[in-house]
Design an enzyme around this catalytic site. Sequence first.
Site, PDB file in Angstrom:
ATOM      1  N   GLU A  66       0.826  -1.214   0.000  1.00 53.86           N
ATOM      2  CA  GLU A  66       0.000   0.000   0.000  1.00 53.86           C
ATOM      3  C   GLU A  66       0.857   1.260   0.000  1.00 53.86           C
ATOM      4  OE1 GLU A  66      -3.632   1.930   2.701  1.00 53.86           O
ATOM      5  OE2 GLU A  66      -2.597   0.100   3.334  1.00 53.86           O
ATOM      6  N   HIS A 123       0.694   4.760   1.077  1.00 52.19           N
ATOM      7  CA  HIS A 123      -0.135   5.419   2.090  1.00 52.19           C
ATOM      8  C   HIS A 123       0.595   6.654   2.597  1.00 52.19           C
ATOM      9  CE1 HIS A 123      -2.159   6.041   5.946  1.00 52.19           C
ATOM     10  NE2 HIS A 123      -3.080   5.140   5.621  1.00 52.19           N
ATOM     11  N   ASP A 181      -3.659   4.363  -1.739  1.00 52.12           N
ATOM     12  CA  ASP A 181      -4.597   4.915  -0.764  1.00 52.12           C
ATOM     13  C   ASP A 181      -4.776   6.389  -1.111  1.00 52.12           C
ATOM     14  OD1 ASP A 181      -5.220   6.503   1.718  1.00 52.12           O
ATOM     15  OD2 ASP A 181      -5.385   4.504   2.589  1.00 52.12           O
ATOM     16  N   GLU A 210     -12.950   3.553   1.864  1.00 45.09           N
ATOM     17  CA  GLU A 210     -12.314   3.370   3.160  1.00 45.09           C
ATOM     18  C   GLU A 210     -12.551   4.641   3.975  1.00 45.09           C
ATOM     19  OE1 GLU A 210      -8.219   1.399   4.487  1.00 45.09           O
ATOM     20  OE2 GLU A 210      -7.964   3.491   3.914  1.00 45.09           O
TER      21      GLU A 210
END
Length: 443
Positions: free
Chosen positions: A301, A303, A333, A417
């Site tokens: 990920e 992020h 993300d 999310e």
Amino acid sequence: MLDFRQACFFIARKSMIERSIIQSRGAKNVVLENGQPGFQFQLRNPNYRGVQASLIDGIDVTLNGKSYPCETAQWTLQGQTYSLQEVLSSTSARWQLDELATVTIPVDAPLPNGIYDLRVCVYIRRPYIPGPFCRSPFRASAKIVVVNSGVLTGPQLSVSTYSYTGDMYTLMTLEDVMADIADMGATGIEMLAEGNIPGYPTPSNAWRDEWFGLLEKYQLTPTNLGTWVDTAMWQTSDLTVEQGTAQIRHDLQLAKSLGFTSIRPKFGVTTMELDPHPIWQESVLRSLDLAEELDIVICPEIHSPTPIKHKVTQDYIEFINTHKSSKFKLMIDTGIFQTAPCDDGHEGIEVKGGKRPPFLEPLNVPMVDLQEILQHVYFIQTKFFEIDDQLNDLHIPWQPIVETLQNAGWKGWLSSEYEGRREPYRGRDQVRRQHALLRNLLK
């Protein structure tokens, strides 16, 4: 005493009714029998006991300031639809405490995606209350979110169970979450292995059966399974490459057995910019053969506070280019595109001395950076914190993000999310808002 059929009903019940009278699920456009557009919503019985349908004495409905006559509303109870007069003369229909009523009103035109002010007053006659007080009014109001579903030809919509943190297993069951996802027209479900799979790392066969039954019931596709490689599991020693490999290989097998097509192994980090623990490369490399065999993609990920033009991201891309495996790709993300700070919703994180941790500061990564690496992106977590009543996201710039994806012809999963405040039911409302917003952009 319950008979066998009733006992089975209560044992099998897997969903919860919201405490509010107006339910967030079930608000949608419909077409009436005469071809006229209608609008439908669901209500919890506001009384303290179930009643014969004939004791329902109508409902006043006001939608965005417009009132609808009581006699125009149709009632659906226990699967049967009635006019008000049919309700009043019914001899068998009931509105049970644990069953929802669906109310349908005629409208001038279908409601576009958006947020609407709905006010109702439900009247129930209670014969044991004398005189003018017998007809009891139950008033409620809510901001309901309309999400018009439909087939998408570009990116597809999913939802992460992380969005329901705090509500799931307290106010909502797994079935409630899956029903919510299906109700807003999304077709994918992302899950956290250690957050939402009872009995992890070895869920029971009974739970697996329930999982596949719910997938079939709500026509959902498992997308990504969020997993962890806790490299600092013990204070005295870090995980070895062998231990990290064993963790990844276990989670690949679990993901395959539950129908997921990717995993996100979140490695422990060694810097404030989220540099992953050095075992990541060898542990992933030793797992690629199994990923290929199982057809599962391993997605590290990207992020915040790690931008795209950073050594962490570039090391992942170099790994892709070196090993040329289609089973190692990136997860983005969307918090990395954040344009304004958000200090809400980060449980367990304290802002000390007026200074936020770096991962809470907005990065505002430019879209050109995303465009350059989209060929390596398998999955996008559509991180967000708050969407207002006009469907404006206060932190994430969705229009340029969606335009970048569409211009590149990217057709992977966009998985909601929510990471804002955790008041009861707020996550489910905010996810609906995001899907209304995204549906407007994904036309």
